[in-house]
Design a protein around this motif. Structure first.
Motif, PDB file in Angstrom:
ATOM      1  N   ASP A   1       0.815  -1.280  -0.041  1.00  0.00           N
ATOM      2  CA  ASP A   1       0.120   0.032  -0.061  1.00  0.00           C
ATOM      3  C   ASP A   1       0.952   1.293  -0.276  1.00  0.00           C
ATOM      4  N   GLY A   2       2.287   1.159   0.112  1.00  0.00           N
ATOM      5  CA  GLY A   2       2.928   2.222   0.006  1.00  0.00           C
ATOM      6  C   GLY A   2       3.383   2.723   1.181  1.00  0.00           C
ATOM      7  N   SER A   3       2.717   2.642   2.238  1.00  0.00           N
ATOM      8  CA  SER A   3       2.856   3.198   3.646  1.00  0.00           C
ATOM      9  C   SER A   3       4.244   2.757   4.443  1.00  0.00           C
ATOM     10  N   HIS A   4       4.774   1.540   4.058  1.00  0.00           N
ATOM     11  CA  HIS A   4       5.914   0.954   4.378  1.00  0.00           C
ATOM     12  C   HIS A   4       6.968   0.934   3.389  1.00  0.00           C
ATOM     13  N   ALA A   5       6.846   1.740   2.579  1.00  0.00           N
ATOM     14  CA  ALA A   5       7.822   1.572   1.544  1.00  0.00           C
ATOM     15  C   ALA A   5       9.219   2.266   1.893  1.00  0.00           C
ATOM     16  N   ALA A   6      10.466   1.462   1.435  1.00  0.00           N
ATOM     17  CA  ALA A   6      11.672   2.221   1.995  1.00  0.00           C
ATOM     18  C   ALA A   6      12.421   2.435   0.708  1.00  0.00           C
ATOM     19  N   ALA A   7      13.499   3.178   0.966  1.00  0.00           N
ATOM     20  CA  ALA A   7      14.179   3.705  -0.106  1.00  0.00           C
ATOM     21  C   ALA A   7      15.038   2.508  -0.464  1.00  0.00           C
ATOM     22  N   LEU A   8      15.571   2.532  -1.533  1.00  0.00           N
ATOM     23  CA  LEU A   8      16.673   1.687  -1.949  1.00  0.00           C
ATOM     24  C   LEU A   8      17.898   2.130  -1.427  1.00  0.00           C
TER      25      LEU A   8
ATOM     26  N   GLN B   1      15.606 -10.351   5.230  1.00  0.00           N
ATOM     27  CA  GLN B   1      15.640 -10.125   3.907  1.00  0.00           C
ATOM     28  C   GLN B   1      14.478  -9.905   2.976  1.00  0.00           C
ATOM     29  N   LEU B   2      13.470 -10.945   3.413  1.00  0.00           N
ATOM     30  CA  LEU B   2      12.142 -10.699   2.996  1.00  0.00           C
ATOM     31  C   LEU B   2      11.532  -9.648   3.215  1.00  0.00           C
ATOM     32  N   ALA B   3      11.657  -8.995   4.536  1.00  0.00           N
ATOM     33  CA  ALA B   3      11.105  -7.759   4.929  1.00  0.00           C
ATOM     34  C   ALA B   3      11.547  -6.509   3.990  1.00  0.00           C
ATOM     35  N   ASP B   4      12.886  -6.595   3.808  1.00  0.00           N
ATOM     36  CA  ASP B   4      13.763  -5.709   3.185  1.00  0.00           C
ATOM     37  C   ASP B   4      13.139  -5.502   1.754  1.00  0.00           C
ATOM     38  N   PHE B   5      13.093  -6.765   1.076  1.00  0.00           N
ATOM     39  CA  PHE B   5      12.488  -6.581  -0.306  1.00  0.00           C
ATOM     40  C   PHE B   5      11.121  -6.250  -0.559  1.00  0.00           C
ATOM     41  N   GLY B   6      10.444  -6.485   0.477  1.00  0.00           N
ATOM     42  CA  GLY B   6       8.862  -6.103   0.681  1.00  0.00           C
ATOM     43  C   GLY B   6       8.782  -4.403   0.459  1.00  0.00           C
ATOM     44  N   ALA B   7       9.868  -3.841   1.523  1.00  0.00           N
ATOM     45  CA  ALA B   7       9.881  -2.432   1.544  1.00  0.00           C
ATOM     46  C   ALA B   7      10.412  -1.709   0.215  1.00  0.00           C
ATOM     47  N   MET B   8      11.234  -2.358  -0.493  1.00  0.00           N
ATOM     48  CA  MET B   8      11.812  -1.609  -1.481  1.00  0.00           C
ATOM     49  C   MET B   8      10.967  -2.097  -2.887  1.00  0.00           C
ATOM     50  N   ALA B   9      10.051  -3.070  -2.620  1.00  0.00           N
ATOM     51  CA  ALA B   9       9.236  -3.590  -3.886  1.00  0.00           C
ATOM     52  C   ALA B   9       8.555  -2.400  -4.496  1.00  0.00           C
TER      53      ALA B   9
END
Length: 262
Positions: free
Chosen positions: A7-14, A157-165
């Motif tokens: 939903d974009g609310s937890h998106a993290a920068a690469l 790593q899965l959480a990081d990927f989800g944030a960067m997705a």
């Protein structure tokens, strides 16, 4: 299989270095290799594949690459098309709505038997993490694969990927659009010179660019008249107006103006 919506609310920068590098590589031939290598410290995958599938659509592999192993991604794709693709619902189930984006994590043990044997086991693949975008009947996926010699992806790593997705999805789609545009320009020299002329002087009219673009491909004025359905005097008028805007007088000056920087 694990899936979660974006939903974009937890998106993290690469990572900064990775983001800058990917932006610099947009539209370039080896973007896929750079993408995989630059993300390896975060997502230690041995291969990646970006493709589109969907009901009634011809499956299309946009790009694929490997890191630290022999590249068998094209062979994997052909194996996938040889049968498993017809019944594969793993990614579709990740984003079941007609307009949705999600992350999907699946291991080889969770893949249907034929798919697992032909694609995963035959090519040493053990695990996949994907960002999937469903748009009507079209499904676009950015996939990273762990191979058998590697450790399983960790929860972190899965959480990081989800944030960067979201950023990965946007970057890969932008790259595909830019690469497609560059390819179309190469296939259509008139369009290529149209673009160059517009960049040189935005005041040039469409017809002035039509004429000059064809001059730059080597067409004669008679040929341009026939191609555009204009009279020869009209072609000459457009040529003269364009030359005046560009500050030149002769055809060889037009070539010199553009070909020296081509």
């Amino acid at each position: 299989m694990r899936t979660w919506a974006l939903d974009g609310s937890h998106a993290a920068a690469l990572p900064g270095h990775a983001l800058a590098g990917m932006i610099s590589q947009l539209g370039q031939p080896h973007f896929d290799k750079f993408l995989l290598a630059s993300l390896h410290p975060v997502i230690p995958a041995a291969s990646c594949a970006i493709y589109r599938t969907g009901h009634g659509l011809a499956p299309h592999l946009f790009m694929s690459a490997s890191y630290g192993v022999a590249d068998t991604t094209r062979a994997c794709w052909q194996a996938y098309l040889s049968g498993p693709q017809q019944s594969d619902r793993t990614l579709a189930s990740a984003a079941p709505q007609r307009e949705a984006t999600a992350v999907c994590h699946i291991t080889a043990a969770e893949v249907p038997a034929e798919h697992r044997a032909r694609v995963y086991e035959a090519h040493g693949v053990s695990e996949r993490i994907s960002v999937v975008q469903q748009d009507g009947d079209s499904l676009f996926a950015v996939n990273f694969y762990r191979h058998q010699h590697q450790r399983p992806f960790s929860d972190g790593q899965l959480a990081d990927f989800g944030a960067m997705a979201p950023a990965l999805l946007a970057l890969t789609q932008k790259h595909i659009a830019m690469a497609s545009h560059a390819h179309s320009l190469q296939d259509d020299p008139v369009r290529h010179w149209h673009e160059r002329l517009l960049q040189a002087d935005s005041a040039l009219t469409v017809r002035e660019r039509d004429v000059c673009a064809r001059l730059l491909t080597g067409m004669t004025q008679d040929g341009i008249a026939a191609d555009l359905g204009l009279t020869l005097p009209t072609v000459k008028t457009y040529r003269n107006r364009a030359f005046a805007r560009l500050g030149i007088h002769f055809r060889n000056e037009l070539f010199a103006l553009f070909l020296k920087t081509h």
